[in-house]
Design an enzyme around this catalytic site. Structure first.
Site, PDB file in Angstrom:
ATOM      1  N   ASP A   1       0.843  -1.197   0.000  1.00  0.00           N
ATOM      2  CA  ASP A   1       0.000   0.000   0.000  1.00  0.00           C
ATOM      3  C   ASP A   1       0.878   1.247   0.000  1.00  0.00           C
ATOM      4  O   ASP A   1       1.493   1.586   1.011  1.00  0.00           O
ATOM      5  CB  ASP A   1      -0.906  -0.033   1.234  1.00  0.00           C
TER       6      ASP A   1
ATOM      7  N   GLU B   1      32.495   8.341  14.574  1.00  0.00           N
ATOM      8  CA  GLU B   1      32.475   8.110  13.126  1.00  0.00           C
ATOM      9  C   GLU B   1      33.133   6.772  12.833  1.00  0.00           C
ATOM     10  O   GLU B   1      34.110   6.390  13.490  1.00  0.00           O
ATOM     11  CB  GLU B   1      33.196   9.226  12.368  1.00  0.00           C
TER      12      GLU B   1
ATOM     13  N   ARG C   1      40.293  21.596   5.337  1.00  0.00           N
ATOM     14  CA  ARG C   1      38.964  21.199   5.803  1.00  0.00           C
ATOM     15  C   ARG C   1      38.046  22.378   6.123  1.00  0.00           C
ATOM     16  O   ARG C   1      36.911  22.171   6.539  1.00  0.00           O
ATOM     17  CB  ARG C   1      39.105  20.288   7.030  1.00  0.00           C
TER      18      ARG C   1
ATOM     19  N   GLU D   1      34.720  11.490  17.489  1.00  0.00           N
ATOM     20  CA  GLU D   1      34.756  12.763  16.769  1.00  0.00           C
ATOM     21  C   GLU D   1      34.898  13.918  17.753  1.00  0.00           C
ATOM     22  O   GLU D   1      35.012  13.718  18.961  1.00  0.00           O
ATOM     23  CB  GLU D   1      33.511  12.923  15.888  1.00  0.00           C
TER      24      GLU D   1
ATOM     25  N   HIS E   1      30.204  14.022   4.933  1.00  0.00           N
ATOM     26  CA  HIS E   1      31.090  14.426   3.846  1.00  0.00           C
ATOM     27  C   HIS E   1      30.972  13.391   2.724  1.00  0.00           C
ATOM     28  O   HIS E   1      30.885  12.191   2.995  1.00  0.00           O
ATOM     29  CB  HIS E   1      32.540  14.495   4.329  1.00  0.00           C
TER      30      HIS E   1
ATOM     31  N   GLU F   1      30.871   9.893   4.477  1.00  0.00           N
ATOM     32  CA  GLU F   1      31.400   9.776   5.835  1.00  0.00           C
ATOM     33  C   GLU F   1      30.308  10.242   6.793  1.00  0.00           C
ATOM     34  O   GLU F   1      30.085  11.436   6.947  1.00  0.00           O
ATOM     35  CB  GLU F   1      32.652  10.633   6.018  1.00  0.00           C
TER      36      GLU F   1
ATOM     37  N   ARG G   1      31.688  18.841   1.763  1.00  0.00           N
ATOM     38  CA  ARG G   1      31.651  18.699   3.215  1.00  0.00           C
ATOM     39  C   ARG G   1      30.374  19.267   3.843  1.00  0.00           C
ATOM     40  O   ARG G   1      30.175  19.134   5.047  1.00  0.00           O
ATOM     41  CB  ARG G   1      32.877  19.383   3.830  1.00  0.00           C
TER      42      ARG G   1
ATOM     43  N   GLU H   1      28.775  10.902  10.354  1.00  0.00           N
ATOM     44  CA  GLU H   1      29.050  11.089  11.780  1.00  0.00           C
ATOM     45  C   GLU H   1      27.754  10.926  12.571  1.00  0.00           C
ATOM     46  O   GLU H   1      26.659  11.111  12.028  1.00  0.00           O
ATOM     47  CB  GLU H   1      29.650  12.481  12.015  1.00  0.00           C
TER      48      GLU H   1
ATOM     49  N   GLU I   1      35.688  16.188  -2.256  1.00  0.00           N
ATOM     50  CA  GLU I   1      34.952  15.869  -1.040  1.00  0.00           C
ATOM     51  C   GLU I   1      34.069  17.061  -0.680  1.00  0.00           C
ATOM     52  O   GLU I   1      34.569  18.086  -0.204  1.00  0.00           O
ATOM     53  CB  GLU I   1      35.907  15.564   0.122  1.00  0.00           C
TER      54      GLU I   1
END
Length: 476
Positions: free
Chosen positions: A56, A225, A345, A218, A274, A135, A365, A137, A363
């Site tokens: 359904d 993580e 970063r 972390e 990320h 990635e 982020r 967390e 990457e």
């Protein structure tokens, strides 16, 4: 690690070897939540695995109306794996959703959208595979309470790692070892209280077919993580669903509670997702030109420019909760500035160090784990493809400075674009900017999605007074 079965014949053999009693068929809704229906194994025929099973669709948020509720789950048999948590031997099979009224894969099924995005990549003659490495967390708490009433609203989370627990009277004494605010990156036991819990998660992830590489505490209190290997776009999204299931269940069975909320704690770092990305064709990494900045090719830069060009609209799919934007504020390693940088970063796109051509990738982020992984990865890919087809859009960068040190005035002076500040901004951007998605995301999906976000998140959130508003305005 990886697949346990490759065909229906192998499926039944695997079930026999593992004394399977139940088959648990799972699919993903528009929010990214898993749903399931369990069958006795003897009731699951090869024909059912081929043709699908009815369910359904009207009872799933933002899907079918009641008068067109019959839908089909199409099992993807090679995704099968044993559920590590059930008392009776159960095998899980991930499914796509089929629309019997239009005679096609359902346009609101996130996994079907992800499959179509890969088809579009090939049709555009850009690449034959897209690799994604998320990635995710998460936070682990000992207790969570919340209330949302007409005259009262509050939340309270608790963990022995919290600095607020320093004077708590515990039955066996207060041992005093805590990471503190922003102090959780890589301390050993006893400050890191979650070593054994993460280890259990890592081992069970391997049982369900994930290739686990590492695990660590972390930055924030109660935050962790676990790193798993990248995969193709659909495989990577499947893996996120398995990852979240294992993290939540292992925490639950150990008397804890896990959450992928981006920002459950005031004043501490939030949790992101990320996303590493690269496109390949004929066995060659199209993102790599060794010797250039970050070893990035023009194709990679064009792809990234598409992501930045559509970042505000993308955010509606990559950061789809009101809580997402409480993470994307300055001061908490928030990747909200839309530029790129090698090994830095503080940018919203980092170019990770890669010593060899196959390792070159970008990457992003800014995404977080409230995103439905199938929708988020598909949207990132479509934005990137748009950038490649356009020959690249203007973008700011590279910038190799610590962007977290820039003031708001400096960001404006340098004309560096930023992520949107609220979910309303991102959804309104999606309404205005969605042509880049339309080769894969239908107008019906986009309309349904934006209405859903306004009705279920934006308006309810904007309507609610908060504790801080009482503090700041009650006595005015």
């Amino acid at each position: 690690m990886g697949k346990f079965v490759n065909s229906i014949e192998e499926f039944y053999k695997y079930c026999e070897e593992n004394e399977v009693e139940f088959v648990d068929f799972r699919f993903t809704d528009i929010k990214g939540a898993w749903h399931h229906i369990s069958y006795r194994l003897h009731a699951v025929s090869a024909e059912m695995l081929e043709a699908g099973l009815p369910f359904d669709g009207s009872s799933i948020d933002a899907w079918q109306p009641i008068d067109k509720s019959d839908m089909i789950l199409k099992p993807d048999v090679p995704t099968a794996f044993l559920d590590p948590f059930t008392a009776d031997s159960t095998i899980i099979v991930i499914c796509d959703v089929y629309d019997i009224y239009k005679g096609q894969m359902y346009e609101k099924c996130p996994r079907s959208i992800a499959k179509r995005s890969l088809e579009y990549l090939a049709e555009a003659d850009i690449g034959d595979v897209a690799y994604f490495g998320p990635e995710n967390e998460f936070f682990i708490f000992d207790d969570v309470k919340f209330r949302d009433d007409v005259n009262s609203a509050y939340f309270r989370v608790d963990t022995e790692e919290g600095q607020w627990s320093s004077d708590t009277a515990y039955e066996n004494g207060n041992m005093g070892h805590r990471p503190g605010t922003k102090g959780g990156y890589f301390p050993v036991m006893p400050t890191d209280s979650m070593v054994d819990l993460r280890a259990e998660m890592m081992l069970i992830m391997e049982e369900v077919g994930l290739e686990v590489m590492l695990g660590h505490h972390e930055v924030a209190q109660g935050q962790g993580e676990i790193g798993i290997k990248f995969g193709t776009l659909v495989e990577a999204a499947d893996n996120v669903q398995k990852y979240k299931y294992v993290v939540k269940m292992v925490a639950h069975l150990n008397g804890k509670t896990a959450t992928f909320m981006p920002k459950p704690l005031l004043g501490d770092n939030g949790s992101g997702m990320h996303v590493h990305q690269s496109i390949w064709k004929d066995g060659k990494n199209l993102f790599a030109t060794m010797g250039e900045y970050g070893n990035l090719s023009k194709t990679a830069l064009d792809y990234l420019s598409g992501i930045f060009k559509h970042a505000h609209a993308l955010a509606a799919l990559t950061n789809p909760s009101t809580n997402s934007y409480k993470r994307l504020i300055p001061g908490f390693e928030a990747p909200s500035i839309l530029t790129y940088s090698s090994q830095n970063r503080s940018a919203s796109c980092r170019i990770p160090y890669g010593a060899s051509e196959p390792a070159v990738r970008i990457e992003t982020r800014f995404p977080d784990s409230t995103a439905c992984p199938y929708l988020a990865f598909s949207a990132l890919l479509m934005a990137g493809i748009d950038g490649i087809k356009a020959g690249g859009y203007h973008m700011v960068g590279p910038m190799d400075i610590d962007l977290f040190e820039l003031s708001l005035d400096e960001i404006r002076e340098k004309k560096i674009p930023q992520m949107p500040h609220t979910l309303r901004e991102s959804v309104e951007a999606l309404i205005a900017d969605n042509d880049f998605l339309k080769p894969v995301f239908t107008q019906e999906f986009i309309t349904t999605y934006q209405h859903y976000q306004f009705q279920r998140q934006i308006w309810p959130d904007e309507a609610r007074p908060t504790a801080y508003e009482f503090m700041s305005t009650y006595s005015c």
